[in-house]
Design a protein around this motif. Structure first.
Motif, PDB file in Angstrom:
ATOM      1  N   SER A  78       0.823  -1.213   0.000  1.00 60.63           N
ATOM      2  CA  SER A  78       0.000   0.000   0.000  1.00 60.63           C
ATOM      3  C   SER A  78       0.858   1.265   0.000  1.00 60.63           C
ATOM      4  O   SER A  78       0.366   2.360   0.257  1.00 60.63           O
ATOM      5  N   SER A  79       2.176   1.071  -0.247  1.00 59.91           N
ATOM      6  CA  SER A  79       3.123   2.180  -0.422  1.00 59.91           C
ATOM      7  C   SER A  79       3.414   2.966   0.850  1.00 59.91           C
ATOM      8  O   SER A  79       3.657   4.175   0.796  1.00 59.91           O
ATOM      9  N   ALA A  80       3.385   2.315   2.016  1.00 60.91           N
ATOM     10  CA  ALA A  80       3.853   2.976   3.234  1.00 60.91           C
ATOM     11  C   ALA A  80       5.328   3.339   3.068  1.00 60.91           C
ATOM     12  O   ALA A  80       6.092   2.599   2.453  1.00 60.91           O
ATOM     13  N   SER A  81       5.734   4.500   3.601  1.00 63.09           N
ATOM     14  CA  SER A  81       7.111   4.952   3.394  1.00 63.09           C
ATOM     15  C   SER A  81       8.107   4.151   4.223  1.00 63.09           C
ATOM     16  O   SER A  81       9.223   3.891   3.786  1.00 63.09           O
ATOM     17  N   ARG A  82       7.709   3.753   5.443  1.00 64.36           N
ATOM     18  CA  ARG A  82       8.580   2.950   6.299  1.00 64.36           C
ATOM     19  C   ARG A  82       7.711   2.120   7.226  1.00 64.36           C
ATOM     20  O   ARG A  82       6.666   2.584   7.680  1.00 64.36           O
TER      21      ARG A  82
END
Length: 338
Positions: free
Chosen positions: A89-93
């Motif tokens: 879901s494209s979480a940054s970290r």
């Protein structure tokens, strides 16, 4: 240094009370409400685990709160699947907040043809997309080296020191810290140093796995209020036996401070019938109702420590500062009562 967005928290099903306590503590720090990311974790009829995240997490700094305690395999798979969902879901970290790290006792090959399961679990977490781990009192410090990502290992000893100074106010000169085995000396020494108490050791010899044949007390405990300190209490057999041996050697009272209260099988019954006056555990593992109902078991909160650690990681500031007693006193002000 790049500025990170405010951290977002999500939890599995292993310890929701602790996750909620962490969000309340973070809200206190930030002066505004902090909620867990809305998600569901369910099981299909064949017990496959399914995770769905209902909120947009694109570009977010995500923290998954999940102890890998009993049932260890289910909770571990929840953590891995939740991380995969966030990564896709494209979480940054993605940081895994694991108050109790399961499989930590399988950290070496004790005999031929056995696994190093802690290393396998570390590999699985990295493969699932976890980029940082925040945990507490790993059974063996070298497990940090099993990961090729940053690992922050918090310690319960500063919290225990604050509680001991409150509970034994006016009697600190009578306190002696006890390591229940030779392998735990470093942990016991750290607590003894913090409270200015002497150190003793209970040396145990096993005939076979799970059975203690003999215990020897190294040091003079006569007339002392003994405090046994360890990282894990599972069936409580060794702990209760150590308390008996210390009383036989002249100790006036025996108390225990254990980070992770696994407390499986006959543990609760043993503790309730033990000569041990009190057992203090943290809430790294969600307590069962029998544990909460046992009069001589106390539960010490870890939410203030984890909340501050999460904020420090998100803001790129020092986590090691939380090892200082002065730093924790403000966070735990009013939480310890006699």
């Amino acid at each position: 240094m790049a500025t990170l967005l405010e951290p977002k928290l999500i939890t599995g099903s292993s310890n929701k009370p602790l996750a909620n306590a962490i969000t309340r503590r973070m809200a206190l720090h930030r002066g505004k409400p902090v909620d867990l990311v809305d998600a569901r974790v369910e099981r299909f009829n064949d017990q496959e685990i399914f995770v769905e995240v209902y909120e947009n997490v694109r570009g977010e700094d995500m923290f998954i709160i999940q102890s890998t305690s009993n049932p260890a395999n289910d909770n571990l798979m929840e953590l891995l699947i939740m991380s995969d969902a966030l990564r896709r879901s494209s979480a940054s970290r993605i940081t895994a907040v694991i108050p109790y790290f399961g499989y930590a006792r399988q950290d070496r090959r004790a005999k031929a043809r056995t696994p190093i399961s802690a290393k396998l679990v570390a590999n699985m977490m990295v493969e699932a997309g976890i980029e940082r781990v925040l945990t507490m009192d790993l059974h063996a410090a070298q497990i940090q080296g099993f990961f090729d990502i940053p690992v922050d290992n918090l310690y319960a000893s500063p919290i225990f020191a604050l509680d001991i100074k409150t509970q034994f106010e006016g009697a600190m000169d009578d306190i002696m810290v006890i390591s229940p085995d030779v392998g735990g000396v470093a942990r016991a020494r750290e607590l003894a140093k913090r409270i200015g108490a002497p150190l003793s050791i209970v040396d145990k010899r096993r005939e076979k796995h799970g059975e203690v044949a003999e215990m020897t007390v190294i040091g003079n405990v006569e007339g002392k209020k003994c405090i046994i300190v360890d990282d894990i209490c599972d069936t409580a057999g060794t702990l209760c036996k150590a308390a008996e041996v210390l009383m036989e050697h002249g100790a006036t009272e025996v108390h225990s401070y254990i980070t992770h209260g696994v407390l499986s099988g006959p543990a609760v019954e043993r503790i309730s019938k033990s000569v041990m006056k009190s057992l203090c555990i943290t809430d790294s593992i969600e307590a069962t109702q029998p544990v909460r109902d046992t009069p001589n078991i106390r539960i010490i909160p870890t939410a203030p420590l984890f909340a501050q650690a999460i904020l420090n990681i998100a803001n790129g500031t020092s986590v090691s500062s939380l090892f200082d007693t002065e730093t924790l006193e403000a966070s735990y002000e009013g939480l310890f009562n006699k």
